[in-house]
Structures are given as structure tokens and as C-alpha cells.
Design an enzyme around this catalytic site. Structure first.
Site, PDB file in Angstrom:
ATOM      1  N   SER A   1     -23.526   3.390 -34.970  1.00 56.90           N
ATOM      2  CA  SER A   1     -23.654   3.078 -33.534  1.00 56.90           C
ATOM      3  C   SER A   1     -24.533   4.101 -32.828  1.00 56.90           C
ATOM      4  CB  SER A   1     -22.279   3.024 -32.871  1.00 56.90           C
ATOM      5  OG  SER A   1     -21.589   4.238 -33.066  1.00 56.90           O
TER       6      SER A   1
ATOM      7  N   ASN B   1     -11.260   8.123 -32.243  1.00 56.28           N
ATOM      8  CA  ASN B   1     -10.745   7.000 -31.455  1.00 56.28           C
ATOM      9  C   ASN B   1     -10.484   7.393 -30.000  1.00 56.28           C
ATOM     10  OD1 ASN B   1     -10.893   5.794 -33.891  1.00 56.28           O
ATOM     11  ND2 ASN B   1      -8.682   5.605 -34.230  1.00 56.28           N
TER      12      ASN B   1
ATOM     13  N   THR C   1     -26.689 -27.894   4.679  1.00 56.06           N
ATOM     14  CA  THR C   1     -25.580 -28.202   3.778  1.00 56.06           C
ATOM     15  C   THR C   1     -26.105 -29.330   2.906  1.00 56.06           C
ATOM     16  OG1 THR C   1     -24.598 -29.870   5.217  1.00 56.06           O
ATOM     17  CG2 THR C   1     -23.830 -27.597   5.534  1.00 56.06           C
ATOM     18  N   HIS C   2     -25.725 -29.353   1.657  1.00 60.33           N
ATOM     19  CA  HIS C   2     -26.240 -30.340   0.689  1.00 60.33           C
ATOM     20  C   HIS C   2     -27.769 -30.313   0.636  1.00 60.33           C
ATOM     21  CE1 HIS C   2     -22.153 -32.105   0.882  1.00 60.33           C
ATOM     22  NE2 HIS C   2     -22.269 -31.864   2.182  1.00 60.33           N
TER      23      HIS C   2
ATOM     24  N   SER D   1     -51.646 -17.095 -12.483  1.00 60.11           N
ATOM     25  CA  SER D   1     -51.628 -17.933 -13.677  1.00 60.11           C
ATOM     26  C   SER D   1     -52.866 -17.625 -14.497  1.00 60.11           C
ATOM     27  CB  SER D   1     -51.619 -19.400 -13.266  1.00 60.11           C
ATOM     28  OG  SER D   1     -52.218 -20.201 -14.270  1.00 60.11           O
TER      29      SER D   1
ATOM     30  N   LYS E   1     -52.993 -19.984  -8.315  1.00 58.69           N
ATOM     31  CA  LYS E   1     -51.548 -19.796  -8.344  1.00 58.69           C
ATOM     32  C   LYS E   1     -51.088 -18.406  -7.900  1.00 58.69           C
ATOM     33  CE  LYS E   1     -48.692 -22.146  -9.475  1.00 58.69           C
ATOM     34  NZ  LYS E   1     -48.105 -22.678 -10.699  1.00 58.69           N
TER      35      LYS E   1
ATOM     36  N   ASN F   1     -47.269 -16.969  -8.139  1.00 56.43           N
ATOM     37  CA  ASN F   1     -45.928 -17.374  -8.561  1.00 56.43           C
ATOM     38  C   ASN F   1     -44.867 -16.314  -8.240  1.00 56.43           C
ATOM     39  OD1 ASN F   1     -46.957 -19.744  -9.722  1.00 56.43           O
ATOM     40  ND2 ASN F   1     -47.440 -18.684 -11.637  1.00 56.43           N
TER      41      ASN F   1
ATOM     42  N   GLU G   1     -37.813 -15.295 -10.139  1.00 50.81           N
ATOM     43  CA  GLU G   1     -37.386 -16.162 -11.243  1.00 50.81           C
ATOM     44  C   GLU G   1     -36.755 -15.337 -12.365  1.00 50.81           C
ATOM     45  OE1 GLU G   1     -40.443 -19.356 -12.236  1.00 50.81           O
ATOM     46  OE2 GLU G   1     -41.519 -18.101 -10.825  1.00 50.81           O
TER      47      GLU G   1
ATOM     48  N   TYR H   1      -6.925   1.134 -32.600  1.00 55.60           N
ATOM     49  CA  TYR H   1      -8.385   1.079 -32.728  1.00 55.60           C
ATOM     50  C   TYR H   1      -8.792   0.152 -33.868  1.00 55.60           C
ATOM     51  CZ  TYR H   1     -13.263   2.219 -33.334  1.00 55.60           C
ATOM     52  OH  TYR H   1     -14.634   2.113 -33.435  1.00 55.60           O
TER      53      TYR H   1
ATOM     54  N   GLN I   1     -16.443  -0.948 -31.451  1.00 50.45           N
ATOM     55  CA  GLN I   1     -17.766  -0.322 -31.405  1.00 50.45           C
ATOM     56  C   GLN I   1     -18.795  -1.246 -30.750  1.00 50.45           C
ATOM     57  OE1 GLN I   1     -19.248   2.389 -34.596  1.00 50.45           O
ATOM     58  NE2 GLN I   1     -20.698   0.731 -35.010  1.00 50.45           N
TER      59      GLN I   1
ATOM     60  N   LYS J   1     -20.164  -1.206 -26.260  1.00 46.80           N
ATOM     61  CA  LYS J   1     -21.059  -0.463 -25.365  1.00 46.80           C
ATOM     62  C   LYS J   1     -22.405  -1.144 -25.089  1.00 46.80           C
ATOM     63  CE  LYS J   1     -19.882   3.008 -28.020  1.00 46.80           C
ATOM     64  NZ  LYS J   1     -18.484   2.614 -28.306  1.00 46.80           N
TER      65      LYS J   1
HETATM   66  N1  ARG Z   1     -18.615   4.782 -33.378  1.00 46.91           N
HETATM   67  C1  ARG Z   1     -17.263   4.433 -33.129  1.00 46.91           C
HETATM   68  C2  ARG Z   1     -17.153   3.498 -31.923  1.00 46.91           C
HETATM   69  O1  ARG Z   1     -18.080   3.413 -31.186  1.00 46.91           O
HETATM   70  C3  ARG Z   1     -16.445   5.653 -32.874  1.00 46.91           C
HETATM   71  C4  ARG Z   1     -15.028   5.533 -33.272  1.00 46.91           C
HETATM   72  C5  ARG Z   1     -14.900   5.355 -34.740  1.00 46.91           C
HETATM   73  N2  ARG Z   1     -13.557   5.464 -35.194  1.00 46.91           N
HETATM   74  C6  ARG Z   1     -13.202   5.067 -36.397  1.00 46.91           C
HETATM   75  N3  ARG Z   1     -11.949   5.215 -36.709  1.00 46.91           N
HETATM   76  N4  ARG Z   1     -14.039   4.528 -37.227  1.00 46.91           N
HETATM   77  O2  ARG Z   1     -16.152   2.844 -31.710  1.00 46.91           O
END
Ligand code: ARG
Length: 463
Positions: free
Chosen positions: A22, A109, A154-155, A276, A282, A284, A289, A316, A321, A324
Site C-alpha cells: 500500500s 493495526n 419549476t419543471h 473545439s 465553439k 464550450n 461539464e 482487522y 487497506q 484510503k
Molecule cells: N498497510 C496496511 C493497511 O493499510 C497496514 C496494516 C497492516 N496490518 C496487517 N496486520 N497486515 O491497512
């Protein structure tokens, strides 16, 4: 070799190493990871778990690493699984055993979710700033265009005349509610999970409240299982982003419509338009958009995380993972869209005459003519019917209500008198809507004061 490789005889393949990593995503949280580790080390020393010398070496080592990353003087090893491993490895290489003691009483974790919470707070804060800037631009636009009248719909049919300022303020209030949602997402993130270790807490005498204070969290999560598994705060942030993107997409839809030659209500500045490659004439509204299109992607980020979380058992799981990337995407997208929309509003030209010309069409005075009769004692339902007949007459003659003579009016009702002209005047029609929240000039002025107060109050929160 990974930091967990003790019980393994073989390493992962190059493919699975990359598949499971990650680092490309979570290296964005290096500052939060370092802050969390510094707080953990200080607390371990204060509790006598590690020596003060070790803690000092860790804090100094981490600060050095932070500076190097800040200055782009740090190469991440692509073989590292994540930001936590990466920094701990480099720290241990730099300071030896002290670095290897940092992870005492901690798991990735609780570490990852600590970092993510700190990061989410930062992201929410940045979005709140951009939200305030956008609202400021809308307030300024309402101020600058005060008095301009356009047809309200409206509408998508002409309904009643409204002030353009009122229209701008409608969006202002949507974004004001978005600020509250971002604030709520910030609060949801503002709880400390550190010290929950892998899932069950730890045998070391950790002081979780000390890290709560050190890291500036508002409180300490009371259940270690929940602490390492909860990602509600990210769902909240994704949701806040999604609703705000929906608001932006509605505004964009109107910007696009209003800049067509059919409407011609606004002219976008050249810097917020594109041409364009084939049609030389054009111009735009690409950016409006694009924002409208990007709203789909942010809602998708919310859906993706909801599905990742669905049915996930405690505690966990590596699924987490996946939390994010979408949030970072949603936040960056909303941030950029707010900046873009602010510039678009500030630079667009409002075509007052085109708005007025449309406001003159479509019998926008009809409700007020019915109200005129109702105020003279005719039951409103009956007045509605009478004006319906007048509109039909106009339709047949191809004229508007204010082209009819007093005689024409009196054919339908004896209650009509010379002062009916006032009920037909768009300025007076707008001005007469004096109810709180209505489009009348006075009501909108009061609304603008209220909007400015809400703005000042949100700004004074000091995010
Ligand atoms: N890279 C992991 C994550 O983003 C970190 C936690 C990993 N923990 C584990 N027990 N493998 O969630």
C-alpha cells in the site's frame, strides 16, 4: 526481508509483494505516521517501557526522516509493504536497537488507523477552507448582481420571477450544509485508537490518554476491537464529499444551460471555457461539464468503501487497506472542483438583459394576478380559474398578460381595476415576496446578512 519474516521460510513473489503493498498510496500519510510514532515513543518512555535515551533517539531519528521526506531527499524502497514498515526500517537502520524498540506494544493495526484518522482530520480541514472560499465567492456574486431578475423555474418551465441573488444564495446554503457535514466527518475522525495494538490491547502499561493528548485527539476510543476495525469516519468524509459534489453538479448543470445560446444568461470567461478542434466558433463549458462528470466518480468512491466494509468481521482484515485510495481521490476531486467553481463564478459575466427578456415571457405574473383577486375577496381557487382563462386568451392572441387591456381583464372579473398594472410588474412582483426566505429584495437582503453571519461563524471555528 519484511519486518514480519521470522516465521517464514520463503518470501512472497515479486508480483504478490507489489499486489499487497500500500506504500504508493499511504506514503501520503508520512507526517501522520511519524507524529504517531513520536507520541508512542514518548509515552513508552514516560511509562518506563523503554528508556528515555531510546525515546530521544527515536524522536530525533523520526524528525530527521520527516525533514528528508519534506525536502524530497528520501527514496522510498518499493519493496516495502507500507509507510509504517518503510519508516520503521529506515529509522532502525539509522539508530539501531532503539528503532527496533519503537513497535513495542503497538501493531500496524492501531498504527494505520491512527495515521488515517490524523490524515482524515487534515483532509477535512483543507476541504473546509475551500468550502469557505467558494461560499465567499457566491456571497460576492449575490452582492454584485443584487436586483437582477430572472425567471424562476419549476419543471424547467417559467414559474415566477426571482432575484439572481436569491438563486446564488440557494447554492450558498447547500455549501453551508456541506461545511457542517465536513465538520461532522472531522469530529468522527477525532478519536484516538492508538494503544489498541493488534486487536485486544496489550500487556504493557500503556497510557492511551497520554497519546490522545499528545496527538491532539478529542477523545480515546473505548474498545480495542472497534478501534482497529472502524472506518466510519472515512465513510462520513466520503459522504460529505459526495453530497457536496452533487451540489456542485447541480450548479454546473445550470451554468452549462445558462451559457447556451438558447438561454444566454451568462457568458463564461475564456479561462473557464475551451474550444473545439474542428469547429472554430465553439466555446464550450468544459470545466463545468467536468465537475458534473466527476461527481459520479466521488459517489463511486463512497459506494466502493461501503461495499468494502459490508460484512467485514472483527477485527482487522486486509480488506481495510482498500480504505484510503478512494477517500484521497474523493477529497482531491472535491477540493479541485471547489477551487474551479469559485474561479468560474468570479469570472463569469451575467447577461441581465437576456434574463429580463426571458422573465417577460411565460406569464410569470399569473400567480400575482390570481393573488390580486384573492386579496379582493375572491376565493383563490376561483381566482386561479379566472387567470387561467386570461392566460388562454393571451395564448390565442400571442401576447402577454400586460398586453391585455383593462377591459379584457374586466371581461373575466369585475374585481379588476386600474391598479392591476402593479400586479403585472415584475419588479413589484419580486419585491412583494416579503416572507422570511422569500425572493423579495428586503427578504433577500436579510438573508444575505444571515448568510454572512453563518459564514463568519464557520470561519471563526478556526479550522
Ligand atoms: N498497510 C496496511 C493497511 O493499510 C497496514 C496494516 C497492516 N496490518 C496487517 N496486520 N497486515 O491497512
Amino acid at each position: 526481508m519484511a519486518l514480519w519474516s521470522g516465521r517464514f521460510e520463503q518470501g512472497v513473489s515479486e508480483f504478490t509483494q507489489e499486489f499487497g503493498a500500500s506504500l504508493p498510496v499511504d506514503k501520503a500519510m508520512y507526517k501522520q505516521d511519524i507524529a504517531g510514532s513520536r507520541a508512542h515513543a514518548r509515552m513508552l518512555a514516560a511509562q518506563g517501557v523503554i528508556s528515555q535515551e531510546d525515546a530521544d533517539a527515536i524522536v530525533k531519528g523520526l524528525t530527521d526522516i520527516e525533514k528528508r521526506i519534506d525536502n524530497d531527499d528520501f527514496t522510498f524502497d518499493i519493496n516495502d509493504e507500507d509507510i509504517h514498515m518503510s519508516i520503521e526500517k529506515v529509522l532502525t537502520e539509522a539508530i539501531g536497537d532503539a528503532g527496533a524498540r519503537l513497535h513495542t506494544g503497538r501493531s500496524r493495526n492501531d498504527q494505520v488507523v491512527t495515521d488515517t484518522r490524523l490524515y482524515a482530520k487534515e483532509l477535512a480541514r483543507e476541504l473546509m477552507h475551500a468550502n469557505l472560499d467558494l461560499r465567499d465567492a457566491l456571497l460576492a456574486a449575490a452582492d454584485k448582481t443584487f436586483g437582477i431578475i430572472l425567471p424562476g423555474y419549476t419543471h424547467m418551465q417559467h414559474a415566477q420571477p426571482v432575484l439572481l441573488a436569491h438563486h446564488f444564495l440557494a447554492y450558498y446554503w447547500m455549501f453551508t450544509r456541506d461545511f457542517k457535514r465536513l465538520h461532522a466527518a472531522y469530529d468522527a475522525a477525532d478519536m484516538n485508537p492508538l494503544g489498541s495494538a493488534a486487536l485486544a490491547g496489550t500487556t504493557y502499561p500503556l497510557d492511551r490518554f497520554a497519546t490522545t493528548e499528545d496527538l491532539g485527539f478529542a477523545g480515546t476510543i473505548p474498545n480495542s476491537l472497534d478501534a482497529v476495525s472502524d472506518r466510519d469516519f472515512l465513510l462520513d468524509l466520503d459522504y460529505a464529499c459526495s453530497v457536496s459534489m452533487i451540489h456542485l453538479s447541480r450548479l454546473c448543470e445550470e451554468v452549462i444551460l445558462w451559457s447556451t445560446s438558447e438561454f444566454g444568461f451568462i457568458t463564461l470567461s475564456d479561462s473557464y471555457s475551451t474550444g473545439s478542434s474542428i469547429m472554430p466558433q465553439k466555446k464550450n463549458p468544459d470545466f463545468a461539464e467536468l465537475i458534473r462528470g466527476k461527481s459520479g466518480r466521488v459517489v463511486g468512491d463512497l459506494m466502493a468503501l461501503l461495499m468494502t466494509m459490508k460484512s467485514l468481521p472483527l477485527a482487522y482484515n486486509k480488506d481495510l487497506q482498500e480504505d484510503k485510495e478512494g477517500v484521497i481521490d474523493a477529497v482531491k476531486t472535491l477540493y479541485d472542483c471547489m477551487v474551479c467553481m469559485k474561479g468560474m463564478i468570479e469570472t463569469m459575466q451575467v447577461n441581465q438583459d437576456a434574463m429580463w427578456a426571458q422573465a417577460k415571457k411565460g406569464y410569470l405574473a399569473a400567480t400575482d394576478v390570481a393573488d390580486y383577486l384573492a386579496k379582493k375577496g375572491m376565493p383563490f381557487r376561483q381566482a386561479h380559474e379566472v387567470v387561467g382563462h386570461l392566460v388562454l386568451l393571451c395564448d390565442k392572441r400571442g401576447c402577454d398578460l400586460d398586453d391585455l387591456s383593462l377591459d379584457d381583464f374586466r371581461q373575466e372579473s369585475e374585481l379588476f381595476e386600474a391598479d392591476i398594472t402593479e400586479a403585472l410588474d415584475l419588479e413589484s412582483i419580486v419585491a412583494a415576496r416579503t416572507t422570511f426566505g422569500g425572493t423579495g429584495h428586503e427578504a433577500v437582503k436579510a438573508q444575505m446578512n444571515q448568510a454572512r453571519e453563518a459564514f463568519d461563524a464557520d470561519k471563526a471555528l478556526g479550522f
